[in-house]
Design an enzyme around this catalytic site. Sequence first.
Site, PDB file in Angstrom:
ATOM      1  N   TYR A 143       0.827  -1.211   0.000  1.00 23.87           N
ATOM      2  CA  TYR A 143       0.000   0.000   0.000  1.00 23.87           C
ATOM      3  C   TYR A 143       0.860   1.258   0.000  1.00 23.87           C
ATOM      4  CZ  TYR A 143      -4.648  -1.973   0.902  1.00 23.87           C
ATOM      5  OH  TYR A 143      -5.846  -2.614   0.797  1.00 23.87           O
ATOM      6  N   LYS A 192       3.013 -15.304   2.880  1.00 22.58           N
ATOM      7  CA  LYS A 192       3.224 -16.043   1.625  1.00 22.58           C
ATOM      8  C   LYS A 192       4.720 -16.318   1.555  1.00 22.58           C
ATOM      9  CE  LYS A 192       1.697 -17.766  -2.302  1.00 22.58           C
ATOM     10  NZ  LYS A 192       0.803 -18.924  -2.373  1.00 22.58           N
ATOM     11  N   ASP A 224      -3.115 -18.122   0.875  1.00 20.24           N
ATOM     12  CA  ASP A 224      -4.124 -18.794   0.032  1.00 20.24           C
ATOM     13  C   ASP A 224      -4.815 -19.901   0.823  1.00 20.24           C
ATOM     14  OD1 ASP A 224      -1.632 -20.057   0.069  1.00 20.24           O
ATOM     15  OD2 ASP A 224      -1.766 -20.810  -1.979  1.00 20.24           O
ATOM     16  N   ASP A 248      -6.353  -6.878   4.296  1.00 17.94           N
ATOM     17  CA  ASP A 248      -7.485  -6.221   3.624  1.00 17.94           C
ATOM     18  C   ASP A 248      -8.421  -7.278   3.045  1.00 17.94           C
ATOM     19  OD1 ASP A 248      -8.996  -4.155   2.360  1.00 17.94           O
ATOM     20  OD2 ASP A 248      -7.983  -4.657   0.472  1.00 17.94           O
ATOM     21  N   ASP A 252     -12.248  -8.844   4.734  1.00 18.85           N
ATOM     22  CA  ASP A 252     -13.543  -8.828   4.022  1.00 18.85           C
ATOM     23  C   ASP A 252     -14.142 -10.230   3.993  1.00 18.85           C
ATOM     24  OD1 ASP A 252     -13.394  -6.110   3.405  1.00 18.85           O
ATOM     25  OD2 ASP A 252     -14.117  -6.423   1.345  1.00 18.85           O
TER      26      ASP A 252
HETATM   27  C1  IPM Z   1     -10.337  -1.024   3.982  1.00 22.75           C
HETATM   28  C2  IPM Z   1     -10.549  -0.493   2.593  1.00 22.75           C
HETATM   29  C3  IPM Z   1      -9.384   0.400   2.223  1.00 22.75           C
HETATM   30  C4  IPM Z   1      -8.129  -0.445   2.277  1.00 22.75           C
HETATM   31  C5  IPM Z   1      -9.503   1.090   0.860  1.00 22.75           C
HETATM   32  C6  IPM Z   1     -10.799   1.886   0.752  1.00 22.75           C
HETATM   33  C7  IPM Z   1      -8.329   1.956   0.561  1.00 22.75           C
HETATM   34  O1  IPM Z   1     -10.733  -1.518   1.686  1.00 22.75           O
HETATM   35  O2  IPM Z   1     -10.244  -0.209   4.922  1.00 22.75           O
HETATM   36  O3  IPM Z   1     -10.262  -2.237   4.120  1.00 22.75           O
HETATM   37  O4  IPM Z   1      -7.830  -1.165   1.330  1.00 22.75           O
HETATM   38  O5  IPM Z   1      -7.450  -0.394   3.297  1.00 22.75           O
HETATM   39 MG    MG Z   2     -10.849  -3.432   2.588  1.00 21.96          MG
END
Ligand code: IPM
Ligand code: MG
Length: 359
Positions: A143, A192, A224, A248, A252
């Site tokens: 990032y 990884k 993975d 990240d 999710d």
């Molecule tokens: C999160 C989001 C952010 C990230 C994006 C919006 C830049 O997906 O906070 O998880 O990738 O960190």
């Molecule tokens: Mg995210």
Amino acid sequence: MSEVKKIAVIAGDGIGPEVVGEALKVMKKTEELFGYQFEFEHGLFGGIAIDEKGTPLPQETLEICKNADAVLLGAVGGPKWDNNSKELRPETGLLGIRKALGLFSNIRPANVFDCLKEASTLKPEVLEGTDLIVVRELTGGIYFGEKFRREGANGEEAVDTCVYNVQEVERIVRQAFEIAMTRSKRLASVDKANVLETSRLWREVVNRIAPEYPEVELEHVLVDNCAMQLLRRPSSFDVIVTENMFGDILSDEAAMLTGSIGMLSSASLGEGSFGLYEPVHGSAPDIAGQGISNPIATILSVALMFRLTFGYHEAAQVIEDAVKNVLDAGHRTGDIAVDKSTAIGTTAMGDLIVAAMTK
Ligand code: IPM
Ligand code: MG
């Protein structure tokens, strides 16, 4: 009376202002119940700040955050700004605020409310007992590495670099071990290491720190494989620690185990007690302004703020219990309702939670 706590409120874009509004009602209710005193200062951030100030992270917003004890953030982004140049993207503001405030650790709990098991896409028996935390490194890795375009042998190329130094890995890994010590003492370090040099360094550092926490059962999991195991045996994970981009993606995925990303809170922390608290979900521009978004993730972020920044554990419990009671009573916003025709709106959900808060 307790001392006044300064809260920077940056509602942002899309559903951000709606969900933050409900979280503020919850905080005010705790002033009544527990005698706390909060001073709220609002700042522009994200797309709305681009529109009004020409930058996603105006200096004055950063100052408000730096002067605060904690930050409550809604969400940023939306299609309106998707084609902007990098400097004028809401996400750039988000990365900027994390870096500027030194928030290297992102804590994302994913626990399954029993009464919401049917809202998940996974089978209830697979979800049984799932209660995990993803600890994501937040200010390093790909990032924040150098990014550029160049002319290669076959035309234009793009380069993103992934860099981690030992100190960056150490501080997040230590924090994850500490969190594991407060829970069921199991830590999965995700990397990884079969491919990436940064992951090999990561693993070395984890192995070096591990003897300091002999009670913690440590496993190394390739990313993975972890993605797969999260779907296969989610309840076997307790604390997962990983680098920025893996975190990240995995957070999710972990969020969806709970049925809806609309339920999940998060904390971004640095060295001290200061923290930035926000729902894991985004700005959901498709439903913004309709009053149907789920405010629970933001409300639970307040509970996290109370625990991690202020040590207000009793009030945090009151908030968490109120959320549980309202859900147990069958109230649902559209994202978690099985029968969508019975769904209630954002304000109604917030009001029910506030009404359910008792000492
Ligand atoms: C999160 C989001 C952010 C990230 C994006 C919006 C830049 O997906 O906070 O998880 O990738 O960190
Ligand atoms: Mg995210």
